[in-house]
Design a protein around this motif. Structure first.
Motif, PDB file in Angstrom:
ATOM      1  N   SER A 274       0.879  -1.171   0.000  1.00  0.00           N
ATOM      2  CA  SER A 274       0.000   0.000   0.000  1.00  0.00           C
ATOM      3  C   SER A 274       0.914   1.218   0.000  1.00  0.00           C
ATOM      4  N   ALA A 275       0.432   2.362   0.488  1.00  0.00           N
ATOM      5  CA  ALA A 275       1.313   3.523   0.624  1.00  0.00           C
ATOM      6  C   ALA A 275       2.284   3.204   1.753  1.00  0.00           C
ATOM      7  N   SER A 276       3.481   2.769   1.411  1.00  0.00           N
ATOM      8  CA  SER A 276       4.409   2.266   2.420  1.00  0.00           C
ATOM      9  C   SER A 276       5.837   2.304   1.892  1.00  0.00           C
ATOM     10  N   ARG A 277       6.775   1.945   2.765  1.00  0.00           N
ATOM     11  CA  ARG A 277       8.192   1.897   2.384  1.00  0.00           C
ATOM     12  C   ARG A 277       8.783   0.594   2.895  1.00  0.00           C
ATOM     13  N   HIS A 278       9.581  -0.056   2.049  1.00  0.00           N
ATOM     14  CA  HIS A 278      10.198  -1.330   2.398  1.00  0.00           C
ATOM     15  C   HIS A 278      11.712  -1.198   2.227  1.00  0.00           C
ATOM     16  N   VAL A 279      12.464  -1.675   3.230  1.00  0.00           N
ATOM     17  CA  VAL A 279      13.913  -1.465   3.240  1.00  0.00           C
ATOM     18  C   VAL A 279      14.656  -2.798   3.297  1.00  0.00           C
ATOM     19  N   ARG A 280      15.976  -2.684   3.010  1.00  0.00           N
ATOM     20  CA  ARG A 280      16.888  -3.830   3.034  1.00  0.00           C
ATOM     21  C   ARG A 280      16.415  -4.963   2.120  1.00  0.00           C
ATOM     22  N   LEU A 281      16.100  -4.585   0.889  1.00  0.00           N
ATOM     23  CA  LEU A 281      15.705  -5.566  -0.117  1.00  0.00           C
ATOM     24  C   LEU A 281      16.910  -5.899  -1.007  1.00  0.00           C
ATOM     25  N   THR A 282      16.822  -7.007  -1.718  1.00  0.00           N
ATOM     26  CA  THR A 282      17.954  -7.448  -2.544  1.00  0.00           C
ATOM     27  C   THR A 282      17.474  -7.917  -3.909  1.00  0.00           C
ATOM     28  N   LEU A 283      18.173  -7.484  -4.944  1.00  0.00           N
ATOM     29  CA  LEU A 283      17.989  -8.014  -6.293  1.00  0.00           C
ATOM     30  C   LEU A 283      19.204  -8.861  -6.630  1.00  0.00           C
ATOM     31  N   CYS A 284      19.001 -10.172  -6.723  1.00  0.00           N
ATOM     32  CA  CYS A 284      20.091 -11.058  -7.136  1.00  0.00           C
ATOM     33  C   CYS A 284      20.242 -10.988  -8.661  1.00  0.00           C
ATOM     34  N   THR A 345       0.588  -3.783 -10.954  1.00  0.00           N
ATOM     35  CA  THR A 345       1.826  -4.433 -10.515  1.00  0.00           C
ATOM     36  C   THR A 345       3.031  -3.562 -10.845  1.00  0.00           C
ATOM     37  N   VAL A 346       3.886  -3.351  -9.847  1.00  0.00           N
ATOM     38  CA  VAL A 346       5.157  -2.648 -10.033  1.00  0.00           C
ATOM     39  C   VAL A 346       6.257  -3.698 -10.155  1.00  0.00           C
ATOM     40  N   ARG A 347       7.064  -3.574 -11.204  1.00  0.00           N
ATOM     41  CA  ARG A 347       8.139  -4.529 -11.487  1.00  0.00           C
ATOM     42  C   ARG A 347       9.481  -3.815 -11.362  1.00  0.00           C
ATOM     43  N   ILE A 348      10.392  -4.351 -10.544  1.00  0.00           N
ATOM     44  CA  ILE A 348      11.710  -3.753 -10.334  1.00  0.00           C
ATOM     45  C   ILE A 348      12.772  -4.793 -10.658  1.00  0.00           C
ATOM     46  N   ALA A 349      13.732  -4.420 -11.510  1.00  0.00           N
ATOM     47  CA  ALA A 349      14.767  -5.367 -11.941  1.00  0.00           C
ATOM     48  C   ALA A 349      16.108  -4.651 -12.038  1.00  0.00           C
ATOM     49  N   SER A 350      17.176  -5.451 -12.126  1.00  0.00           N
ATOM     50  CA  SER A 350      18.523  -4.913 -12.306  1.00  0.00           C
ATOM     51  C   SER A 350      19.253  -5.751 -13.339  1.00  0.00           C
ATOM     52  N   ARG A 356      22.318  -6.472  -5.764  1.00  0.00           N
ATOM     53  CA  ARG A 356      22.117  -5.057  -5.483  1.00  0.00           C
ATOM     54  C   ARG A 356      21.111  -4.890  -4.356  1.00  0.00           C
ATOM     55  N   ALA A 357      21.519  -4.151  -3.313  1.00  0.00           N
ATOM     56  CA  ALA A 357      20.615  -3.834  -2.214  1.00  0.00           C
ATOM     57  C   ALA A 357      19.816  -2.581  -2.570  1.00  0.00           C
ATOM     58  N   TYR A 358      18.551  -2.523  -2.153  1.00  0.00           N
ATOM     59  CA  TYR A 358      17.745  -1.337  -2.429  1.00  0.00           C
ATOM     60  C   TYR A 358      16.599  -1.214  -1.423  1.00  0.00           C
ATOM     61  N   ASP A 359      16.053   0.003  -1.329  1.00  0.00           N
ATOM     62  CA  ASP A 359      14.817   0.284  -0.605  1.00  0.00           C
ATOM     63  C   ASP A 359      13.810   0.777  -1.633  1.00  0.00           C
ATOM     64  N   VAL A 360      12.520   0.633  -1.341  1.00  0.00           N
ATOM     65  CA  VAL A 360      11.508   1.137  -2.269  1.00  0.00           C
ATOM     66  C   VAL A 360      10.354   1.736  -1.481  1.00  0.00           C
ATOM     67  N   GLY A 361       9.885   2.882  -1.943  1.00  0.00           N
ATOM     68  CA  GLY A 361       8.749   3.551  -1.325  1.00  0.00           C
ATOM     69  C   GLY A 361       7.617   3.705  -2.323  1.00  0.00           C
ATOM     70  N   PHE A 362       6.375   3.522  -1.850  1.00  0.00           N
ATOM     71  CA  PHE A 362       5.178   3.692  -2.673  1.00  0.00           C
ATOM     72  C   PHE A 362       4.367   4.853  -2.083  1.00  0.00           C
ATOM     73  N   PHE A 363       4.077   5.866  -2.921  1.00  0.00           N
ATOM     74  CA  PHE A 363       3.371   7.060  -2.458  1.00  0.00           C
ATOM     75  C   PHE A 363       2.077   7.194  -3.255  1.00  0.00           C
ATOM     76  N   LEU A 364       1.006   7.460  -2.549  1.00  0.00           N
ATOM     77  CA  LEU A 364      -0.320   7.450  -3.166  1.00  0.00           C
ATOM     78  C   LEU A 364      -1.042   8.745  -2.873  1.00  0.00           C
ATOM     79  N   SER A 365      -1.631   9.330  -3.904  1.00  0.00           N
ATOM     80  CA  SER A 365      -2.413  10.551  -3.760  1.00  0.00           C
ATOM     81  C   SER A 365      -3.743  10.387  -4.476  1.00  0.00           C
ATOM     82  N   ARG A 366      -4.833  10.642  -3.765  1.00  0.00           N
ATOM     83  CA  ARG A 366      -6.151  10.572  -4.385  1.00  0.00           C
ATOM     84  C   ARG A 366      -6.354  11.808  -5.248  1.00  0.00           C
ATOM     85  N   GLY A 367      -6.795  11.621  -6.488  1.00  0.00           N
ATOM     86  CA  GLY A 367      -6.952  12.753  -7.395  1.00  0.00           C
ATOM     87  C   GLY A 367      -8.226  12.666  -8.197  1.00  0.00           C
TER      88      GLY A 367
END
Length: 486
Positions: A274-284, A345-350, A356-367
């Motif tokens: 949801s509107a959230s942030r996730h840290v210490r993720l890894t892309l092998c 669906t959000v797709r993240i690749a390297s 590669r270590a990464y963090d990702v944040g999802f921001f949501l605004s009603r419009g």
């Protein structure tokens, strides 16, 4: 005993009062000196925000040739004030970094260009010798073909609207002769602000140690000021089952370890967010991470990936709907306004060959809901929609959107591209015609944008018309028309 001698003794034992003014002792601080600039202060002090001379807190308050240590600006190692020109030095010596050096310690740059110097150095235009590249504080610190980006503390190539496609990186545009991703907060996705470097960021970040309070240092991978950099400089600094990632200077597993959100390697196993942030993720290597969320009509989604700055070219992020149609793409960030309610669906690749270590944040605004046209996706030059035979198309531009429309010009003909049918009240539309990534002409008008291109420039070429909003909130319908000119 002489009369009155006992009084003298009492005054010797006890402090007798006196009307004489005693000068202050050495431990009494005088009033601080007022100042308007760094040069008004002596002894390595800086001019503080209170406009008084005081101790420095970061090297960013000192001159380029100085660093902050124990509250005082002192000369950087290898720099001095002994000379400003070769004539200030003895016979056979050259002036380099304010110090007189032997000829064997100097690399000349007779053409005055950075390219003549080793990596990490640039040419001093006054002495024509290579010096350590300390970055910049203002344009005067840079070469004739450069401008200072004060946020990055770096000299960057000057750009113009005509040269932007060649000078600027993907996602950047030319503003005030500098390549930037943004000029104000409204240029960024929801939840982001535009920093001094012209880049969209969630929280203020550092770009060099000059941004940090002494003794902290800047960790470029995270943009954070830390007490010290991660511990490794080679594999020898790590345990036997770990290796040193020289980019982040951190010990990471030799074999890539899955993060806590795995398995999420496919749309079917996408991790719900949801509107959230996730840290210490890894892309092998060869890995792809998927995240799913439900959006309502008009919802604006912003996605921000935070990873090592120098790894950005290797990353890719995309958003697709339930049918698999790609709606938006980016590297470290993307933004999209949902045209209809559904699961996205959000797709993240390297593309990197190392984890590669990464963090990702999802921001949501009603419009306000915006119904996209049937020509999507056409958000990039590569995804451009081919104009129909009538060379006329009705489209809809939603917030944060960009429409690209391709057409081919006949031999010996020029082209007129025009926009009409939009309301300036709902936001102006910006029309540009491109040959590949090069802008041939642009127009912005309240009553209708138009670009005329002569046959000598465009005959026989495949061109792309790009329609964008005057700002990220623009929602407007339009009609695009192409006509051939003699």
């Amino acid at each position: 005993m002489r009369p009155g001698w006992w009084l003298v003794g009492l005054c010797w034992l006890f402090a007798c009062s006196s009307t004489e003014k005693v000068p202050p002792g050495p431990d009494v601080d005088p009033a601080p000196k007022t100042c308007a600039r760094r040069e008004d202060c002596d002894g390595g002090q800086v001019c503080t925000l209170a406009e008084v001379c005081g101790a420095c807190e970061s090297s960013g308050q000192c001159r380029l040739r100085e660093r902050c240590e124990a509250g005082t600006c002192i000369a950087r190692e290898g720099w001095g004030e002994a000379c400003v020109a070769h004539a200030n030095c003895g016979l056979g010596q050259w002036c380099r970094q304010g110090l007189c050096r032997a000829r064997t310690d100097v690399v000349p740059c007779p053409m005055g260009t950075r390219e003549e110097c080793p990596t990490g150095e640039r040419c001093n235009a006054g002495t024509l010798v290579c010096e350590e590249d300390l970055g910049c504080l203002e344009d005067a610190d840079c070469g004739a073909e450069e401008r200072c980006n004060p946020g990055l503390h770096a000299c960057v190539s000057r750009c113009t609207e005509a040269t932007a496609s060649a000078v600027c990186a993907e996602g950047e545009h030319c503003a005030n002769e500098r390549c930037v991703r943004c000029e104000e907060d409204s240029d960024c996705a929801v939840g982001f602000t535009c920093d001094a470097a012209g880049r969209c960021t969630v929280t203020p970040r550092c770009y060099s140690d000059r941004d940090c309070t002494v003794p902290q240092v800047c960790h470029l991978a995270s943009g954070q000021c830390l007490p010290s950099l991660p511990p490794c400089s080679s594999d020898d600094d790590c345990e036997s089952d770990r290796r040193c990632d020289l980019g982040s200077r951190a010990c990471i597993p030799r074999s890539c370890q899955p993060d806590a959100l795995e398995p999420n390697d496919s749309v079917g196993t996408a991790h719900p967010v949801s509107a959230s942030r996730h840290v210490r993720l890894t892309l092998c290597p060869g890995d792809v991470d998927h995240y799913s969320l439900t959006l309502e009509r008009g919802d604006q989604l912003g996605v921000n990936v935070e990873a090592e700055v120098f790894a950005e070219p290797m990353f890719s992020a995309s958003l697709q709907d339930a049918s698999g149609r790609v709606l938006a793409t980016g590297r470290f960030r993307l933004s999209h306004v949902a045209a209809e309610r559904g699961l996205y669906t959000v797709r993240i690749a390297s593309r990197d060959t190392v984890p590669r270590a990464y963090d990702v944040g999802f921001f949501l605004s009603r419009g306000t809901p915006c119904d996209d046209d049937d020509h999507e996706p056409n958000d990039t030059v590569e995804m451009a929609t081919v104009l129909p035979e009538g060379l006329r198309l009705d489209g809809m531009l939603c917030p944060g959107d960009a429409d690209h429309l391709r057409f081919s010009v006949p031999p010996s003909r020029g082209a007129r591209v025009s926009l009409s049918g939009y309301s300036a009240v709902r936001g102006l539309l910006h029309l540009c015609v491109l040959n590949g990534g090069t802008e041939l002409g642009c127009s912005l008008d309240t009553t209708g944008a138009r670009v005329d291109l002569p046959a000598s420039t465009v005959q026989g070429r495949s061109l792309t018309a790009r329609v964008t909003g005057d700002d990220a909130r623009t929602t407007n319908g339009y009609t695009l028309q192409v006509e051939w000119l003699p």
